[in-house]
Write a protein that holds these residues in place. Sequence first.
Motif, PDB file in Angstrom:
ATOM      1  N   ALA A   1      -3.111 -11.623 -36.210  1.00 30.82           N
ATOM      2  CA  ALA A   1      -3.458 -13.152 -36.500  1.00 30.82           C
ATOM      3  C   ALA A   1      -2.763 -14.065 -35.457  1.00 30.82           C
ATOM      4  N   ILE A   2      -1.523 -13.667 -35.462  1.00 36.44           N
ATOM      5  CA  ILE A   2      -0.637 -14.683 -34.687  1.00 36.44           C
ATOM      6  C   ILE A   2      -0.854 -14.504 -33.123  1.00 36.44           C
ATOM      7  N   SER A   3      -1.164 -13.250 -32.692  1.00 40.12           N
ATOM      8  CA  SER A   3      -1.865 -13.365 -31.276  1.00 40.12           C
ATOM      9  C   SER A   3      -3.004 -13.961 -31.074  1.00 40.12           C
ATOM     10  N   GLU A   4      -3.982 -13.779 -32.050  1.00 39.92           N
ATOM     11  CA  GLU A   4      -5.158 -14.362 -32.073  1.00 39.92           C
ATOM     12  C   GLU A   4      -5.111 -16.060 -32.201  1.00 39.92           C
ATOM     13  N   ILE A   5      -4.081 -16.368 -32.864  1.00 42.52           N
ATOM     14  CA  ILE A   5      -3.918 -17.960 -32.803  1.00 42.52           C
ATOM     15  C   ILE A   5      -3.420 -18.756 -31.549  1.00 42.52           C
ATOM     16  N   ILE A   6      -2.358 -17.840 -31.124  1.00 41.75           N
ATOM     17  CA  ILE A   6      -1.886 -18.207 -29.876  1.00 41.75           C
ATOM     18  C   ILE A   6      -2.931 -18.289 -28.763  1.00 41.75           C
ATOM     19  N   ARG A   7      -3.875 -17.123 -28.797  1.00 42.21           N
ATOM     20  CA  ARG A   7      -4.986 -17.322 -27.811  1.00 42.21           C
ATOM     21  C   ARG A   7      -5.867 -18.471 -28.108  1.00 42.21           C
ATOM     22  N   ALA A   8      -6.144 -18.661 -29.171  1.00 40.24           N
ATOM     23  CA  ALA A   8      -7.101 -19.913 -29.786  1.00 40.24           C
ATOM     24  C   ALA A   8      -6.553 -21.074 -29.074  1.00 40.24           C
ATOM     25  N   ILE A   9      -5.151 -21.245 -29.497  1.00 41.95           N
ATOM     26  CA  ILE A   9      -4.351 -22.511 -29.145  1.00 41.95           C
ATOM     27  C   ILE A   9      -4.887 -22.699 -27.444  1.00 41.95           C
ATOM     28  N   VAL A  10      -4.253 -21.609 -26.936  1.00 47.10           N
ATOM     29  CA  VAL A  10      -4.448 -21.853 -25.340  1.00 47.10           C
ATOM     30  C   VAL A  10      -5.947 -22.264 -24.927  1.00 47.10           C
ATOM     31  N   ASP A  11      -6.629 -21.619 -25.425  1.00 49.58           N
ATOM     32  CA  ASP A  11      -8.414 -21.867 -25.227  1.00 49.58           C
ATOM     33  C   ASP A  11      -8.522 -23.454 -25.359  1.00 49.58           C
ATOM     34  N   LEU A  12      -8.079 -23.715 -26.637  1.00 50.78           N
ATOM     35  CA  LEU A  12      -8.485 -25.342 -27.014  1.00 50.78           C
ATOM     36  C   LEU A  12      -7.642 -26.248 -26.034  1.00 50.78           C
TER      37      LEU A  12
ATOM     38  N   THR B   1       1.383 -39.500 -31.263  1.00 46.20           N
ATOM     39  CA  THR B   1       1.390 -38.242 -30.557  1.00 46.20           C
ATOM     40  C   THR B   1      -0.010 -38.068 -30.101  1.00 46.20           C
ATOM     41  N   LEU B   2      -0.840 -38.382 -30.984  1.00 48.81           N
ATOM     42  CA  LEU B   2      -2.318 -37.985 -30.629  1.00 48.81           C
ATOM     43  C   LEU B   2      -2.893 -38.885 -29.709  1.00 48.81           C
ATOM     44  N   ALA B   3      -2.283 -39.741 -29.281  1.00 45.03           N
ATOM     45  CA  ALA B   3      -2.963 -40.800 -28.438  1.00 45.03           C
ATOM     46  C   ALA B   3      -2.935 -40.147 -26.928  1.00 45.03           C
ATOM     47  N   GLY B   4      -1.848 -39.358 -26.836  1.00 44.05           N
ATOM     48  CA  GLY B   4      -1.543 -38.670 -25.607  1.00 44.05           C
ATOM     49  C   GLY B   4      -2.529 -37.478 -25.315  1.00 44.05           C
ATOM     50  N   ARG B   5      -2.402 -37.366 -23.960  1.00 42.17           N
ATOM     51  CA  ARG B   5      -3.375 -36.221 -23.539  1.00 42.17           C
ATOM     52  C   ARG B   5      -2.631 -35.219 -22.496  1.00 42.17           C
ATOM     53  N   THR B   6      -2.274 -34.097 -22.862  1.00 41.35           N
ATOM     54  CA  THR B   6      -1.739 -32.974 -21.781  1.00 41.35           C
ATOM     55  C   THR B   6      -2.771 -31.773 -21.760  1.00 41.35           C
ATOM     56  N   PRO B   7      -3.769 -31.708 -20.949  1.00 41.11           N
ATOM     57  CA  PRO B   7      -4.431 -30.419 -20.924  1.00 41.11           C
ATOM     58  C   PRO B   7      -3.343 -29.285 -20.345  1.00 41.11           C
ATOM     59  N   LEU B   8      -3.624 -27.969 -21.010  1.00 45.27           N
ATOM     60  CA  LEU B   8      -2.766 -27.155 -20.527  1.00 45.27           C
ATOM     61  C   LEU B   8      -3.473 -26.622 -19.278  1.00 45.27           C
ATOM     62  N   THR B   9      -2.775 -26.659 -18.122  1.00 43.58           N
ATOM     63  CA  THR B   9      -2.710 -26.261 -16.698  1.00 43.58           C
ATOM     64  C   THR B   9      -1.757 -25.173 -16.126  1.00 43.58           C
TER      65      THR B   9
ATOM     66  N   ARG C   1      19.368 -36.954 -24.315  1.00 40.30           N
ATOM     67  CA  ARG C   1      18.609 -35.610 -24.552  1.00 40.30           C
ATOM     68  C   ARG C   1      17.818 -35.180 -23.263  1.00 40.30           C
ATOM     69  N   GLU C   2      17.247 -33.896 -23.733  1.00 34.49           N
ATOM     70  CA  GLU C   2      16.331 -33.501 -22.755  1.00 34.49           C
ATOM     71  C   GLU C   2      15.164 -33.629 -23.248  1.00 34.49           C
ATOM     72  N   SER C   3      14.086 -34.087 -22.603  1.00 36.51           N
ATOM     73  CA  SER C   3      12.906 -34.486 -23.000  1.00 36.51           C
ATOM     74  C   SER C   3      12.104 -32.976 -22.304  1.00 36.51           C
ATOM     75  N   ALA C   4      10.814 -32.840 -22.984  1.00 38.28           N
ATOM     76  CA  ALA C   4       9.992 -31.761 -22.525  1.00 38.28           C
ATOM     77  C   ALA C   4       9.293 -32.366 -21.680  1.00 38.28           C
ATOM     78  N   ASP C   5       8.959 -33.531 -21.365  1.00 37.69           N
ATOM     79  CA  ASP C   5       8.349 -34.408 -20.667  1.00 37.69           C
ATOM     80  C   ASP C   5       6.693 -33.700 -20.139  1.00 37.69           C
ATOM     81  N   ASP C   6       6.239 -33.330 -21.660  1.00 38.37           N
ATOM     82  CA  ASP C   6       4.872 -32.788 -21.413  1.00 38.37           C
ATOM     83  C   ASP C   6       4.841 -31.338 -20.668  1.00 38.37           C
ATOM     84  N   ALA C   7       6.033 -30.855 -20.516  1.00 40.98           N
ATOM     85  CA  ALA C   7       6.097 -29.476 -19.841  1.00 40.98           C
ATOM     86  C   ALA C   7       6.115 -28.504 -20.821  1.00 40.98           C
ATOM     87  N   ARG C   8       5.070 -28.373 -21.690  1.00 37.25           N
ATOM     88  CA  ARG C   8       4.988 -27.254 -22.711  1.00 37.25           C
ATOM     89  C   ARG C   8       3.696 -26.593 -22.584  1.00 37.25           C
TER      90      ARG C   8
END
Lengths: 239, 306
Positions: free
Chosen positions: B128-139, B236-244, B299-306
């Motif tokens: 299930a965890i693996s399926e969740i990860i895949r679904a998150i990446v798809d989303l 946080t929801l106001a931001g937009r960072t598609p996974l590319t 502090r180190e920011s992730a700067d949307d690199a996640r």
Amino acid sequence: MTHDKLLSKLFPAGHNVIVQDGLVFGGGTLGGSQPVHVIGVAERSFLGVEGAIALAEHVLSAVKGTARHPILVLVDSRSQRMSRHDELMGLNEFLAHLAKCLLLAAAQGHRTVALLYGGSAAGAFIATALACDTLLALPGANPEVMDLPSIARVTKLPLEKLQEMAAATPVFAPGLENFAQTGAVAQTLDPAGDLAAQVLEALSLPPTLDERDRLGAERGGRPRAAEIAARVCREAKTA
Amino acid sequence: MSQAATTTQRRVSWFEATARQRLAALLDPGSFTEFLGPAAREISPHLALFGLPAQFDDGIVIGQAKLGGHEVFAAAQEGRFMGGAFGEVHGAKLVGLLRAAKAASRDAVLLLDTGGVRLQEANAGELAISEIIRAIVDLRAEGNSVIGLIGGRAGCFGGGGIIAGCCTRLIVSEPGRISVSGPEVIETNRGVEEFDSQDRAFVWRTMGGKHRYLTGGADCFVDDDTTAFRAAAIETLAGRTPLTVSVLEAEQARLKARLKRFGAAKDGSEVWQALGVTNPASVPGMDTEEFLNATKAVRESADDAR
């Protein structure tokens, strides 16, 4: 099967795959016809932060190339490396990063196929073999979440009782057959046959949506998951 | 319900709240519609084998709602039931929710509170965890966001930690712990010299909310307060960072740099010292405002690199 033997069966004409510190990198021409990128974990190694980032780099460089060659992930690992150093550095981000790289590579048109030829467990399994479109295995492979003696310790049940229960249900016990029944493993290969041809055959199938829950229901190892997920989708649609 | 409006600004601890209380405080009032709620009685088919009691929601509450007027899908794990661990039904509910989010093109908020895989149904939980990860990446690949909120009793361990690492952004509070191997697991496998699970201060310096925030493992640090989580989530929801691919290339560089810069450290306080925090020993004792002021420049920011 040792990685040397496996590699010679997959790439009879030779390859440029190297195994270093338990990590696998390189490429070859599968069965002499299909170029593939190769990464993996070998020699029952633990996967820690340094290993995960090195494997991810290889996946990203494959994605950067213009050719959409498949990525073959060979796995004979133990679990994630359990240490102060790894957790201090944020191992969860490193393993997630590797999984994301493999999944995004698939989305970019690379077929991703894992071949489990030994052990794998827990976080290392999630970030490698389970992050591929298709998981193949060789007989004798031993995937697990946790070994039975450790499960006995955590659940406070006697080991003998757990062994008895493990024979009746695939849902918690280690082992290839149990994971296959839950839908994790698409197919177990025949080691006596032409391994390269069998992997090529799996590669020739188009990638699908995640169907592991449906497979788990068919095989009886995960009776509820597919139906629950589908029901949630239906309720969400009509809400 | 109207009581909430008349109550003066009483702080409600996220850590102490149940999954349902967290959702009620986080989401716009009255906006939540639950999917596959307790009335459906979808219980774990496996716990009875171990003589363990089941729960009608299998320890996770999922549904759709509004958050700051924004339509979202939300899931909250109940850390008090089986340590919030992923079993077959529990996991499949989240898988379904994420797939539905993709179909409806909605953002998702995940209130993670989990020890990882539920060992009594370990294989189903792991998958299930693996399926969740895949679904998150798809989303995320479609351009939607997945926001993780972490500050519960059970922390965010095992595969839950890996799920956290797949989210677009993470909001944590001080009690929030994020790691793959839990303290007891490391101690059991490697010995007390490697990891003393009883040393709470050491555990928090290694995997606690402040350490994760300081090193870019989390994006927002908030008080242990439901109101603070809500405000941070709306922002946080106001931001937009598609996974590319370029996001992952940036993450590759970010994580490599972290290993290079801090890899020799033996303790969280050494990492904070190397970051340039003026008085690292005082970090654990700081309240949220002091902490944010003392560390925002270094502090180190992730700067949307996640």
